[in-house]
Design a protein around this motif. Structure first.
Motif, mmCIF file in Angstrom:
data_model
loop_
_atom_site.group_PDB
_atom_site.id
_atom_site.type_symbol
_atom_site.label_atom_id
_atom_site.label_comp_id
_atom_site.label_asym_id
_atom_site.label_seq_id
_atom_site.Cartn_x
_atom_site.Cartn_y
_atom_site.Cartn_z
ATOM 1 N N GLY A 1 17.708 1.568 9.078
ATOM 2 C CA GLY A 1 17.831 2.171 7.751
ATOM 3 C C GLY A 1 17.053 3.471 7.630
ATOM 4 O O GLY A 1 17.606 4.508 7.244
ATOM 5 N N PRO A 2 15.746 3.447 7.978
ATOM 6 C CA PRO A 2 14.978 4.694 7.915
ATOM 7 C C PRO A 2 15.608 5.833 8.725
ATOM 8 O O PRO A 2 15.600 6.986 8.297
ATOM 9 N N ARG A 3 16.190 5.506 9.860
ATOM 10 C CA ARG A 3 16.856 6.542 10.647
ATOM 11 C C ARG A 3 18.016 7.136 9.860
ATOM 12 O O ARG A 3 18.228 8.347 9.869
ATOM 13 N N VAL A 4 18.782 6.265 9.200
ATOM 14 C CA VAL A 4 19.895 6.772 8.408
ATOM 15 C C VAL A 4 19.368 7.660 7.280
ATOM 16 O O VAL A 4 19.980 8.652 6.907
ATOM 17 N N LEU A 5 18.187 7.309 6.781
ATOM 18 C CA LEU A 5 17.576 8.147 5.742
ATOM 19 C C LEU A 5 17.155 9.499 6.298
ATOM 20 O O LEU A 5 16.787 10.394 5.555
ATOM 21 N N GLY A 6 17.150 9.626 7.605
ATOM 22 C CA GLY A 6 16.841 10.923 8.207
ATOM 23 C C GLY A 6 15.435 11.017 8.762
ATOM 24 O O GLY A 6 14.985 12.104 9.113
ATOM 25 N N ILE A 7 14.726 9.904 8.825
ATOM 26 C CA ILE A 7 13.377 9.955 9.388
ATOM 27 C C ILE A 7 13.493 9.988 10.903
ATOM 28 O O ILE A 7 14.150 9.145 11.511
ATOM 29 N N LYS A 8 12.881 10.995 11.519
ATOM 30 C CA LYS A 8 13.031 11.129 12.965
ATOM 31 C C LYS A 8 11.704 10.969 13.687
ATOM 32 O O LYS A 8 11.669 10.668 14.877
ATOM 33 N N LYS A 9 10.593 11.184 12.962
ATOM 34 C CA LYS A 9 9.297 11.199 13.638
ATOM 35 C C LYS A 9 8.955 9.821 14.197
ATOM 36 O O LYS A 9 8.958 8.830 13.462
ATOM 37 N N LYS A 10 8.663 9.799 15.476
ATOM 38 C CA LYS A 10 8.446 8.527 16.167
ATOM 39 C C LYS A 10 7.271 7.753 15.550
ATOM 40 O O LYS A 10 7.382 6.557 15.284
ATOM 41 N N SER A 11 6.167 8.464 15.275
ATOM 42 C CA SER A 11 4.976 7.755 14.792
ATOM 43 C C SER A 11 5.253 7.125 13.427
ATOM 44 O O SER A 11 4.826 6.007 13.144
ATOM 45 N N LEU A 12 6.021 7.851 12.612
ATOM 46 C CA LEU A 12 6.345 7.337 11.288
ATOM 47 C C LEU A 12 7.230 6.089 11.397
ATOM 48 O O LEU A 12 6.998 5.074 10.721
ATOM 49 N N ILE B 1 6.576 2.303 10.117
ATOM 50 C CA ILE B 1 7.487 1.562 9.239
ATOM 51 C C ILE B 1 7.840 0.233 9.871
ATOM 52 O O ILE B 1 7.833 -0.824 9.222
ATOM 53 N N CYS B 2 8.109 0.272 11.174
ATOM 54 C CA CYS B 2 8.511 -0.929 11.887
ATOM 55 C C CYS B 2 7.400 -1.974 11.819
ATOM 56 O O CYS B 2 7.650 -3.140 11.504
ATOM 57 N N GLU B 3 6.189 -1.530 12.093
ATOM 58 C CA GLU B 3 5.085 -2.492 12.088
ATOM 59 C C GLU B 3 4.901 -3.100 10.701
ATOM 60 O O GLU B 3 4.763 -4.315 10.548
ATOM 61 N N LYS B 4 4.937 -2.243 9.704
ATOM 62 C CA LYS B 4 4.724 -2.712 8.332
ATOM 63 C C LYS B 4 5.781 -3.731 7.930
ATOM 64 O O LYS B 4 5.477 -4.795 7.408
ATOM 65 N N ALA B 5 7.031 -3.370 8.210
ATOM 66 C CA ALA B 5 8.128 -4.248 7.792
ATOM 67 C C ALA B 5 8.065 -5.580 8.519
ATOM 68 O O ALA B 5 8.248 -6.640 7.906
ATOM 69 N N LEU B 6 7.780 -5.513 9.825
ATOM 70 C CA LEU B 6 7.715 -6.770 10.578
ATOM 71 C C LEU B 6 6.527 -7.612 10.133
ATOM 72 O O LEU B 6 6.603 -8.842 10.110
ATOM 73 N N THR B 7 5.424 -6.969 9.771
ATOM 74 C CA THR B 7 4.262 -7.714 9.287
ATOM 75 C C THR B 7 4.615 -8.424 7.990
ATOM 76 O O THR B 7 4.330 -9.601 7.795
ATOM 77 N N ARG B 8 5.256 -7.688 7.094
ATOM 78 C CA ARG B 8 5.668 -8.284 5.828
ATOM 79 C C ARG B 8 6.615 -9.446 6.046
ATOM 80 O O ARG B 8 6.570 -10.429 5.313
ATOM 81 N N ALA B 9 7.470 -9.311 7.057
ATOM 82 C CA ALA B 9 8.445 -10.376 7.327
ATOM 83 C C ALA B 9 7.826 -11.483 8.165
ATOM 84 O O ALA B 9 8.546 -12.359 8.656
ATOM 85 N N ALA B 10 6.487 -11.430 8.354
ATOM 86 C CA ALA B 10 5.749 -12.453 9.097
ATOM 87 C C ALA B 10 6.285 -12.634 10.511
ATOM 88 O O ALA B 10 6.421 -13.749 11.000
ATOM 89 N N LEU B 11 6.622 -11.512 11.135
ATOM 90 C CA LEU B 11 7.184 -11.606 12.470
ATOM 91 C C LEU B 11 6.391 -10.775 13.475
ATOM 92 O O LEU B 11 6.517 -10.940 14.687
ATOM 93 N N TRP B 12 5.526 -9.905 12.954
ATOM 94 C CA TRP B 12 4.867 -8.926 13.813
ATOM 95 C C TRP B 12 4.121 -9.573 14.972
ATOM 96 O O TRP B 12 4.309 -9.191 16.127
ATOM 97 N N THR B 13 3.318 -10.598 14.673
ATOM 98 C CA THR B 13 2.514 -11.188 15.749
ATOM 99 C C THR B 13 3.410 -11.820 16.815
ATOM 100 O O THR B 13 3.054 -11.823 17.993
ATOM 101 N N GLU B 14 4.571 -12.313 16.389
ATOM 102 C CA GLU B 14 5.437 -12.977 17.359
ATOM 103 C C GLU B 14 6.170 -12.007 18.261
ATOM 104 O O GLU B 14 6.459 -12.328 19.413
ATOM 105 N N VAL B 15 6.510 -10.840 17.765
ATOM 106 C CA VAL B 15 7.374 -9.960 18.562
ATOM 107 C C VAL B 15 6.735 -8.620 18.935
ATOM 108 O O VAL B 15 7.399 -7.785 19.514
ATOM 109 N N LYS B 16 5.438 -8.439 18.602
ATOM 110 C CA LYS B 16 4.907 -7.085 18.797
ATOM 111 C C LYS B 16 4.957 -6.624 20.257
ATOM 112 O O LYS B 16 4.985 -5.427 20.514
#
Ligand SMILES: Nc1ncnc2c1ncn2[C@@H]1O[C@H](COP(=O)(O)OP(=O)(O)O)[C@@H](O)[C@H]1O
Ligand SMILES: [Mg+2]
Lengths: 532, 255
Positions: B112-123, B127-142
């Motif tokens: 989704g963020p890519r479709v929004l036009g975000i290209k910067k890798k660090s950003l 976003i990926c880390e934040k979203a996965l953390t919120r979805a309680a998945l970060w520790t499992e798949v990091k």
């Protein structure tokens, strides 16, 4: 009986036997081609047959069959070669006429640059009007030497003189375009300079020609003396020999080595003797290149068409008609596509391109005549339905859930199509491409009027700028089969060639397909989804 | 009784037709901001239809018609001037069956963020880390961000889909029976996560599992035959249902 039909077994048998018939026919065809084709390079024994009327013949046994309309009578077909002496390559011999038969160890087979094979015995070498005795090993050395000379001559003929011709032609065209413009002093000077250049080139050309004459005289200096079956002697310039061997005196290992070297010559060499001998490399090259150009043209065209039909066009009467029309295009005889290609691509587009970009070369057409580009585009048109149908199917097989997942993130239809649907449809699209490639590689009829030739002077890719010459005529395996098998002056001698060429065509198509299938399976694995 | 916060969605006199069949009849209610609202009811009662009206997913189905009006933050989303893709960016959705794209976990989340036009890798990484953390998945798949999202378990796939929706920073997250294809452990994880999620987002969840509705939601709507039978605070609805139908349904299920 009733129970038998109720059990359902007959239907299993019915379907199984249909499959068996198909398999048998395909296997039979492939086997026939394999056996006949692959046997061609094996060194066949030379048999010496003494007939009852004391005539001796020498040659390879090709075939044995019962004499038509006679019982218990058999006859053999003997390839006696020496076409320049006997006129025919083959001779039928009835079993009844044979007095004795043996396999002389010293009998040699000589492959010549002209006139086909020669069978006989090596008697000696004539050099500067003196005759001396030579052994097989020495003779082989001589052949090797002459081969090097031959390569040199070929290099001069093809590469060096070819380059000069190319430059002369280029300058001529330049000169003509200069003359066509309004005359002025500056242009006149330019034209003079070009004229000078042409003259210089022509001078080098005649130098090269003199060199060639010299080389040819040298090449003709040494001659083998060959004794034929009937004890007559024949003089054969060493230069004429491509290969000489004693098949009756060959070890299995050397036979295998021989086989490999002949096979290599076949796939990498150029044709000789009206295509009935030598290699078929230009035809392989032409076929593969044509298939590639065709794929480059047909995939975008077919995929875009299918995307519009499937994703954008609403399902109404018109779009259904279009879909039926596209599907039915596949049923139009291919020669009709050829005629269309000739009229539209060659005369209309090619003619216009010539008028606009190559006017100085006119009336000699550049693109206004058959060529690999037009042939490929014609085939692309022919195979576009295959790609359209396959792509439509691939698009439908992308799960709705995946599309919805993308739409739910606020993407437009195009973004969804481009980022998730198309990647997932790629394996299916590739399947369509594979089918299209297979169809195109085997197609001959439309090519005959759009640019295929019996013998192309140069490949469509070479070292002259711009390296890829899409306007050039080309050779093609399918056409080669037709030409060698049905149009050559010596059809009978060319039969093995037909089988081998067929084998190569089948093999080329197979290779192209396998490459595409490997790519597809990689992608399929990548885009495998857990959804149904 | 919980205090009702500001309504973010107003559904007013909503009728929905598939061709000629009326699937939703005169629906009227509000959805509160930063709360979890659950829709329950027997299958075929129109829960999915209603939730799909909220981000106009039903527009993808041919031959449907909608009457009435749905307002998000006071704006009519069926107004002709409404930009559907913008709406869907504000209202995220998670489906019944996990439907990750056949891409890596990382690519799924940043789709989704890519479709929004975000290209910067660090950003994007952020976003990926934040979203996965919120979805309680970060520790499992990091450590497995770049494996295909199809190679993880169904529960993890569903959380990837949730992360994918959250990565767009929507105002509302819609979940249509997100746990129906999952085992109890995965379900529990997602339920815990939903409770966390409502701190920042308005959550609407369809479920036919009443315990689930009772456990996680603040408000519950009970639907039947395309009608909203009862809509109330969850505890209220489950302990003191006002309508006979609701009581029958709840007790029938609880045994
Ligand atoms: N695409 C569709 N076309 C026609 N009817 C549909 C469609 N989707 C759902 N329906 C009908 O609408 C009613 C409500 O369906 P749905 O909202 O999926 O129910 P629920 O999610 O509560 O099980 C059902 O009767 C169903 O048959
Ligand atoms: Mg549903």
């Amino acid at each position: 009986m009733k129970n038998f039909f109720k059990s359902g077994n007959p239907y299993v048998w019915l379907t199984a036997s249909a499959l068996t018939i198909c398999l048998l026919m395909i296997c039979g065809l492939v086997m026939l081609i394999m056996i006949k084709g692959l046997g061609m390079f094996w060194p066949h024994k030379i048999v010496s047959i003494c007939l009852k009327d004391n005539v001796v013949v020498l040659g390879e046994l090709v075939k044995r069959e019962s004499v038509p309309y006679e019982e218990d009578a058999y006859r053999s077909k003997l390839k006696v070669g020496n076409r320049d002496v006997y006129g025919l390559d083959f001779k039928w011999i009835n079993d009844d006429d044979i007095a004795s038969m043996d396999y002389p160890l010293s009998a040699i087979t000589i492959e010549r640059r002209e006139w086909g094979n020669m069978y006989g015995f090596l008697e000696g070498l004539r050099k500067d009007n003196k005759t001396e005795v030579v052994g097989m090993d020495e003779a082989r050395e001589l052949v090797k030497e002459s081969k090097m000379l031959y390569e040199r001559i070929r290099h001069i003929e093809k590469k060096e003189i070819g380059d000069i011709n190319h430059l002369i032609e280029k300058n001529r065209i330049k000169l003509r375009s200069l003359i066509m413009q309004l005359p002025s002093e500056k242009l006149q000077k330019k034209a003079d300079r070009v004229k000078e250049k042409i003259e210089a080139l022509e001078k080098t050309y005649s130098e090269k020609e003199a060199l060639l004459t010299e080389l040819y005289t040298e090449a003709r200096k040494k001659e083998f003396i060959i004794r034929l079956a009937d004890d007559s002697e024949k003089v054969l310039p060493v230069f004429q020999v491509v290969r000489m061997y004693t098949p009756n005196n060959m070890h299995i290992v050397s036979k295998m080595g021989f086989y490999v070297s002949k096979l290599w010559e076949y796939v990498s060499g150029e044709p000789r003797e009206a295509n009935t001998e030598g290699g078929i490399f230009p035809a392989i090259f032409g076929t593969v290149m044509m298939v590639f150009i065709m794929s480059i043209a047909v995939v975008p065209l077919g995929v875009l068409t299918a995307i519009y039909l499937k994703e954008y066009a609403s399902d109404n009467f018109l779009s259904r008609i279009v879909r039926i029309a596209v599907n039915n295009l596949a049923g139009v005889p291919s020669i009709v596509f050829g005629v269309f290609g000739l009229g539209f691509f060659i005369y209309f587009i090619g003619g216009s391109v010539d008028k606009i970009f190559f006017s100085e070369a006119l009336p000699t057409p550049t693109y206004g005549t058959g060529g690999i580009l037009w042939a490929s585009l014609t085939l692309a048109l022919l195979t576009v339905p295959v790609v359209v149908v396959a792509t439509e199917e691939a698009l439908s097989s992308v799960p709705r859930a995946i599309r919805e997942g993308s739409y739910a993130l606020g993407t437009t239809k195009f973004e969804t199509l481009w980022k998730v649907v198309l990647p997932q449809a790629t394996p299916g699209i590739l399947t369509g491409t594979i089918l299209a490639m297979a169809r195109a590689a085997g197609e001959v009829a439309p090519l005959m009027i759009t640019g295929v030739v019996k013998l192309a002077p140069s490949l469509p890719i070479d070292h002259h700028f711009p390296f890829i010459h899409l306007e050039r005529k080309f050779m093609h395996l399918g056409f080669h089969i037709y030409d060698v098998g049905f149009q050559s002056p010596n059809v009978e001698a060319a039969i093995p060639m037909v089988y081998t060429t067929t084998l190569v065509l089948v093999f080329t198509v197979l290779t192209l397909n396998i490459v595409a299938i490997v790519i597809r399976n990689k992608l399929r694995k990548k885009y495998k989804t857990s959804l149904v | 009784m919980k205090k009702k916060s500001e309504p973010i969605v107003n559904i007013i006199d909503l009728n929905f037709y598939y061709g000629d069949t009326l699937a939703l009849k005169g629906i009227n209610f509000d959805i509160s901001e930063k709360k979890i609202t659950a829709f329950i009811g027997p299958s075929g009662c129109g829960k999915s239809t209603l939730i799909r009206c909220l981000n106009r997913m039903n527009d993808l189905i041919e031959n449907v018609r909608i009457e009435g009006c749905i307002k998000i933050k006071g704006q009519d989303i069926y107004d002709p001037s409404m930009n559907i893709t913008e709406l869907r960016k504000r209202v995220g959705m998670v489906f019944q069956k996990p439907n990750p794209f056949p891409k890596t976990i990382y690519e799924n989340v940043v789709y989704g963020p890519r479709v929004l036009g975000i290209k910067k890798k660090s950003l994007l990484d952020d976003i990926c880390e934040k979203a996965l953390t919120r979805a309680a998945l970060w520790t499992e798949v990091k450590d497995r961000l770049h494996v295909s999202a199809l190679e993880i378990s169904g529960g993890q796939q569903q959380r990837v889909c949730i992360a994918r929706a959250i990565a767009m920073e929507p105002e509302i997250v819609l979940l249509d029976e997100p746990c129906s294809a999952l085992d109890p452990i995965a379900t529990a994880k997602i339920e815990d996560m939903l409770v966390e999620l409502k701190k920042d987002y308005t959550v609407v969840i369809v479920t036919h599992n009443m315990q689930q509705a009772a456990r996680v939601s603040d408000f519950t709507g009970f639907f039947m035959m395309g009608e909203l039978v009862e809509y109330d605070d969850t505890t209220e609805l489950f302990t003191k249902p006002k309508k006979k139908k609701t009581e029958d349904y709840i007790t029938g299920r609880f045994g």
